[in-house]
Design an enzyme around this catalytic site. Structure first.
Site, PDB file in Angstrom:
ATOM      1  N   SER A  11       0.816  -1.218   0.000  1.00  0.00           N
ATOM      2  CA  SER A  11       0.000   0.000   0.000  1.00  0.00           C
ATOM      3  C   SER A  11       0.847   1.264   0.000  1.00  0.00           C
ATOM      4  CB  SER A  11      -0.956  -0.044   1.200  1.00  0.00           C
ATOM      5  OG  SER A  11      -1.871   1.010   1.164  1.00  0.00           O
ATOM      6  N   ASP A  55      -1.271   1.353  -3.893  1.00  0.00           N
ATOM      7  CA  ASP A  55      -2.152   0.315  -4.441  1.00  0.00           C
ATOM      8  C   ASP A  55      -3.520   0.863  -4.823  1.00  0.00           C
ATOM      9  OD1 ASP A  55      -3.129   0.683  -1.854  1.00  0.00           O
ATOM     10  OD2 ASP A  55      -3.572  -1.442  -1.549  1.00  0.00           O
ATOM     11  N   ASP A  64      -6.076   2.307  -3.260  1.00  0.00           N
ATOM     12  CA  ASP A  64      -7.322   2.172  -2.504  1.00  0.00           C
ATOM     13  C   ASP A  64      -7.552   3.366  -1.582  1.00  0.00           C
ATOM     14  OD1 ASP A  64      -5.432   1.679  -0.536  1.00  0.00           O
ATOM     15  OD2 ASP A  64      -6.335  -0.203   0.150  1.00  0.00           O
TER      16      ASP A  64
END
Length: 448
Positions: A106, A247, A249
């Site tokens: 992430s 990533d 998100d």
């Protein structure tokens, strides 16, 4: 939930070359997961798993090791290459697969990496299945017979499928023509996806953070480092800036004046936009969601609930309450009427939908939301001190809450990584928040 040896709140994560993020462990994890997942697919033919990754150089190593372990367990593998985490969740559902695997850490630097799983429904793998995988890791590594080995192939159109899915969450009657948008993909998984989504919906797009080299993911760019995005928006005379993390998100946005909007503010815009179309029953935030957001939900007649910090816990609470919208101040935003998981690109499209339908700027959309000043201090906590039952802290907290009298809140929580206690006070007035924190800090937590 029992104590885990490998899985945290978001899969397995650590430094590359460490105890878990290495080729040997990934091989064992792939084999263990394959054995468990094979039991999730009775009577439906050979189970298939998709693997996606972000742009870290270590992704090649981990992808190959996972692929080998899954094949040895008799699982077919689809390799999507670099692709956002929420894209793996979508493709797992769309292709009717038994699971999806994401190789990503992430927002962390390139030296870290992680491995997390999505269920066939495109949601985080249930706790009980993760527990089964953990147990299987401890068993000897084996291999099915040659006739039963899994096969692997690459999906060349994974990014294109996901681009179309993202665009489908934006209303057909609207477009983004006339908008200048700067997109910062953090040199991460969305570098070859995010600019296309907004460009194909009609916007004039300027891309930054879209030149990954395996080592520069999240480095001075993206949602955690929006300074470059702010400067680019102002230099270009753009209307909007969109920042994702490695990533994709997580989301932060910037308006033409260079003002940065966090997850609470963006979630408010999404909820307002939905309320103009239909009834919104409730919204889930976290312990860190600003008190001003909670008060505004009350004023709008919308239910509000808090979950533990972490998008996994936000989603759990949303499903328990039957609510469609939730998120974190950090920018993990969930719209279950669009997707099963947090998605930075789709969240940005929902914000833009609200703006386009209302014919308003981002600033005017959040004008009704008054964010309360927050003051937070970390204080040392002596070993053995039970802070939840500490008489001095209980008394100080009660005094501060009495002074706030519904005009703010107190949050006390332990750090998950160091022997410290986080003391936070929110209040209508910054001075009141400062005073409240001083009262809490005065308590001696180095003695029982």
């Amino acid at each position: 939930m029992s104590q885990r040896k490998y899985f945290g709140t978001d899969g397995v994560r650590g430094e590359v070359g460490g105890a878990t993020i290495n080729a040997e462990f990934a091989l064992r994890l792939g084999y263990a997961a394959g054995r468990v997942l094979a039991t999730q697919n009775p009577g439906r033919g050979r189970p298939t798993v998709i693997i996606g990754k972000d742009t870290r150089v270590s992704g090649y190593m981990l992808e190959s090791a996972l692929e080998a372990g899954l094949s040895a367990a008799g699982i077919d593998v689809l390799l999507a290459g670099p692709i956002p985490t929420p894209a793996v969740a979508y493709l797992t559902r769309a292709l009717r697969l038994v699971a999806g695997i994401v190789i990503s850490a992430s927002h962390n630097p390139y030296q870290d990496n992680g491995i997390k799983f999505f269920s066939a429904q495109g949601m985080k793998l249930p706790d009980e299945v993760e527990a089964q995988i953990e147990a299987a890791i401890e068993e000897p590594l084996g291999c099915v017979g040659s006739e039963a080995l899994g096969r692997a192939r690459r999906i060349d159109d994974a990014a294109g499928r996901y681009i179309e899915f993202c665009k489908s969450t934006f209303p057909n009657e609207l477009d983004l023509s006339g908008l200048k948008i700067v997109v910062d993909a953090a040199h991460g998984a969305a570098y070859h996806v995010a600019p296309h989504v907004f460009r194909e919906l009609g916007a004039e797009v300027y891309a930054i953070g879209c030149a990954p080299d395996g080592f520069n993911i999240n480095e001075g760019v993206g949602a955690l480092h929006p300074e470059g995005l702010i400067a680019e928006v102002q230099n270009r005379g753009a209307d909007i800036g969109i920042a994702l993390d490695g990533d994709a998100d997580r989301l932060q946005m910037v308006d033409g004046s260079g003002r940065l909007y966090n997850g609470d503010e963006l979630l408010y815009v999404i909820v307002r936009g939905r309320m103009a179309q239909r009834k919104v029953d409730g919204v889930v935030g976290t312990l860190m969601t600003n008190f001003g957001f909670e008060k505004q939900m009350q004023a709008l007649g919308v239910g509000f609930d808090r979950a533990r910090v972490g998008d996994r816990y936000v989603l759990e609470r949303m499903l328990q309450r039957g609510w469609l919208y939730g998120g974190e101040s950090s920018g993990h935003l969930l719209c279950l009427d669009c997707h099963t998981t947090g998605d930075g690109i789709i969240a940005a499209l929902q914000v833009l939908t609200g703006m386009r339908r209302a014919g308003e700027t981002l600033a005017s959309q959040v004008a009704g939301l008054r964010m309360y000043p927050q003051k937070m201090v970390n204080v040392p906590l002596a070993a053995g001190v039970q802070w939840e039952s500490h008489p001095g802290l209980i008394q100080a907290k009660a005094q501060v809450e009495a002074q706030l009298n519904g005009r703010g809140r107190v949050l006390i929580r332990a750090s998950g990584t160091e022997p410290k206690l986080r003391l936070m006070v929110e209040a209508e007035d910054a001075a009141l928040a400062e005073q409240g924190v001083r009262q809490l800090v005065a308590v001696n937590l180095m003695k029982r």
